[in-house]
Design a protein around this motif. Sequence first.
Motif, PDB file in Angstrom:
ATOM      1  N   LYS A   1       0.944  -1.181  -0.018  1.00 28.99           N
ATOM      2  CA  LYS A   1       0.036   0.017   0.125  1.00 28.99           C
ATOM      3  C   LYS A   1       0.881   1.278  -0.013  1.00 28.99           C
ATOM      4  O   LYS A   1       1.730   1.379   0.848  1.00 28.99           O
ATOM      5  N   GLY A   2       0.499   2.039  -0.907  1.00 22.67           N
ATOM      6  CA  GLY A   2       1.619   3.278  -1.130  1.00 22.67           C
ATOM      7  C   GLY A   2       2.700   3.004  -2.137  1.00 22.67           C
ATOM      8  O   GLY A   2       3.163   4.242  -2.642  1.00 22.67           O
TER       9      GLY A   2
ATOM     10  N   ARG B   1       6.475   2.192   2.929  1.00 24.75           N
ATOM     11  CA  ARG B   1       6.623   2.898   3.844  1.00 24.75           C
ATOM     12  C   ARG B   1       7.598   4.232   3.324  1.00 24.75           C
ATOM     13  O   ARG B   1       7.073   5.332   3.506  1.00 24.75           O
ATOM     14  N   HIS B   2       8.650   3.957   2.556  1.00 21.28           N
ATOM     15  CA  HIS B   2       9.225   5.130   1.900  1.00 21.28           C
ATOM     16  C   HIS B   2       8.321   5.873   1.239  1.00 21.28           C
ATOM     17  O   HIS B   2       8.386   7.076   1.203  1.00 21.28           O
ATOM     18  N   TYR B   3       7.608   5.281   0.526  1.00 19.89           N
ATOM     19  CA  TYR B   3       6.555   6.259  -0.649  1.00 19.89           C
ATOM     20  C   TYR B   3       5.575   7.005   0.101  1.00 19.89           C
ATOM     21  O   TYR B   3       5.301   7.905  -0.211  1.00 19.89           O
ATOM     22  N   ARG B   4       5.142   6.324   1.327  1.00 14.67           N
ATOM     23  CA  ARG B   4       3.980   6.947   2.094  1.00 14.67           C
ATOM     24  C   ARG B   4       4.655   7.866   2.712  1.00 14.67           C
ATOM     25  O   ARG B   4       3.734   9.093   2.925  1.00 14.67           O
ATOM     26  N   ARG B   5       5.884   7.881   3.191  1.00 10.65           N
ATOM     27  CA  ARG B   5       6.394   9.063   4.043  1.00 10.65           C
ATOM     28  C   ARG B   5       6.797  10.160   3.030  1.00 10.65           C
ATOM     29  O   ARG B   5       6.758  11.542   3.445  1.00 10.65           O
TER      30      ARG B   5
ATOM     31  N   ILE C   1      10.611  -6.437   2.040  1.00 14.80           N
ATOM     32  CA  ILE C   1      11.229  -5.487   0.991  1.00 14.80           C
ATOM     33  C   ILE C   1      10.233  -4.480   0.388  1.00 14.80           C
ATOM     34  O   ILE C   1      10.203  -3.259   0.550  1.00 14.80           O
ATOM     35  N   VAL C   2       9.007  -5.189   0.002  1.00 13.45           N
ATOM     36  CA  VAL C   2       7.837  -4.349  -0.378  1.00 13.45           C
ATOM     37  C   VAL C   2       7.334  -3.395   0.488  1.00 13.45           C
ATOM     38  O   VAL C   2       6.876  -2.265   0.502  1.00 13.45           O
ATOM     39  N   SER C   3       7.131  -3.796   1.810  1.00 11.79           N
ATOM     40  CA  SER C   3       6.587  -3.023   3.147  1.00 11.79           C
ATOM     41  C   SER C   3       7.616  -1.962   3.331  1.00 11.79           C
ATOM     42  O   SER C   3       7.254  -0.953   3.677  1.00 11.79           O
ATOM     43  N   TRP C   4       9.094  -2.144   3.286  1.00 13.24           N
ATOM     44  CA  TRP C   4       9.782  -1.205   3.464  1.00 13.24           C
ATOM     45  C   TRP C   4       9.702  -0.040   2.259  1.00 13.24           C
ATOM     46  O   TRP C   4       9.717   1.232   2.610  1.00 13.24           O
TER      47      TRP C   4
ATOM     48  N   LEU D   1      16.258   1.133  -8.225  1.00 13.54           N
ATOM     49  CA  LEU D   1      16.998  -0.224  -7.879  1.00 13.54           C
ATOM     50  C   LEU D   1      16.330  -0.926  -6.919  1.00 13.54           C
ATOM     51  O   LEU D   1      15.687  -2.127  -6.694  1.00 13.54           O
ATOM     52  N   PRO D   2      15.861  -0.276  -5.470  1.00 14.72           N
ATOM     53  CA  PRO D   2      15.095  -0.886  -4.449  1.00 14.72           C
ATOM     54  C   PRO D   2      13.817  -1.481  -5.062  1.00 14.72           C
ATOM     55  O   PRO D   2      13.364  -2.485  -4.629  1.00 14.72           O
TER      56      PRO D   2
END
Length: 390
Positions: free
Chosen positions: A143-144, A379-383, A373-376, A320-321
């Motif tokens: 999500k995000g 979270r990066h995109y939501r922030r 990895i997907v959760s990380w 890359l991530p």
Amino acid sequence: MRISDNPLRGQQFPAALLLIAAGLGLLLANLPTHDAIGAVLDAHIAIPGTALDLSIAHWVSDGLLAVFFFVVAIELRYELTHGELDSPRKAVQPAIAATGGVLVPIAVYLLIAGAEPATAGGWPIPTATDIAFALGVLAMFGKGLPTSVRVFLLALAILDDIIGIVFIAVLFAHDVNWVQLGLAAVGVIGFGVLSRIVAKNGSSGIAVLMGVIAVVTWGLVASSGIHATIAGVLLGLVMSPAPAEQVRHGLEPTVNGVILPLFAFVAAFVVIPQVAPSQLSPAFWGILVALPVGKIIGIGLFGWIAMRIRPKGTPPALELPDLLAAGALGGIGFTVSLLLANLAFAGDELVRDEAILGVLGGSLIALVLSGFIVSWRARHYRRATVAILD
């Protein structure tokens, strides 16, 4: 993405159902229930007047799974004509990444298990991606994430499906009966022609005739020496788009809720060897490593190269991530990998069972890794979105 209130038309619930069915099959195979269930799965059912005499387990993997491949082929045709792969411009980046996602797992597998003739033939097994499972994990933890990540994964998994279908058709054909295969080709052509008549006139009688032709065509392919699931692929590819979409919509809950869980249960019904890890077949270790590691390296590296050399006018580059996230998701082999394991080691029951355990273990590792990895990344995109809004 198609929206529906029916959870069997979604992505998360069918993926969970597959995992539960596989876990249940593995559990019951290693309890006192093994002999009773095994006797049922080994029981044969023959069709009088034909050469078809299959065990219940093979009716599931050769018969019911053909329906799954039929639905997959309808989706493939849509994506190749109207979807994410309808032009070379859209396909070039995921195609390069998919190439890496096939070549690197093969190399990893052969490095581990290629030295022994008994296990070298298992190299196609870690090349597959379970598109339903991968998208289910992405929907659950992503999500995000930007839409471009899902589009890239979808295109990548579709290309993987095509490669897996080619492997099944070419590598595991045996003693081909060209007369029966020719008759099957006639059936496929007739099925395609009748589907276009149905698209124009909507005749229910012709639709019934199509069903009969489909079953006969499947029987001819199954008897010809080509794996029977290829019949489902060919019929799905030639069907006229409008009726094909209606049939896909009608079959989707049955495929997700019955056929795939039943196949996962049957495929995972294997006894865990009571041996030291050093005594396990190299096929087990090759698949266990090649699925999660080979896929994430292959898709990540080749995807990064594709993003660097992409021509003007192609979709935006992924970071890359995000490519590593797609690579981890690509390591969830499951359905097609399980089928390939059954086919590659059909003549060696012990190696086959250990290869299946490798598929289950490798896919589980990839599932957990991709979840992190997907959760990380999500979270990066939501922030980042919150920071922009602030």
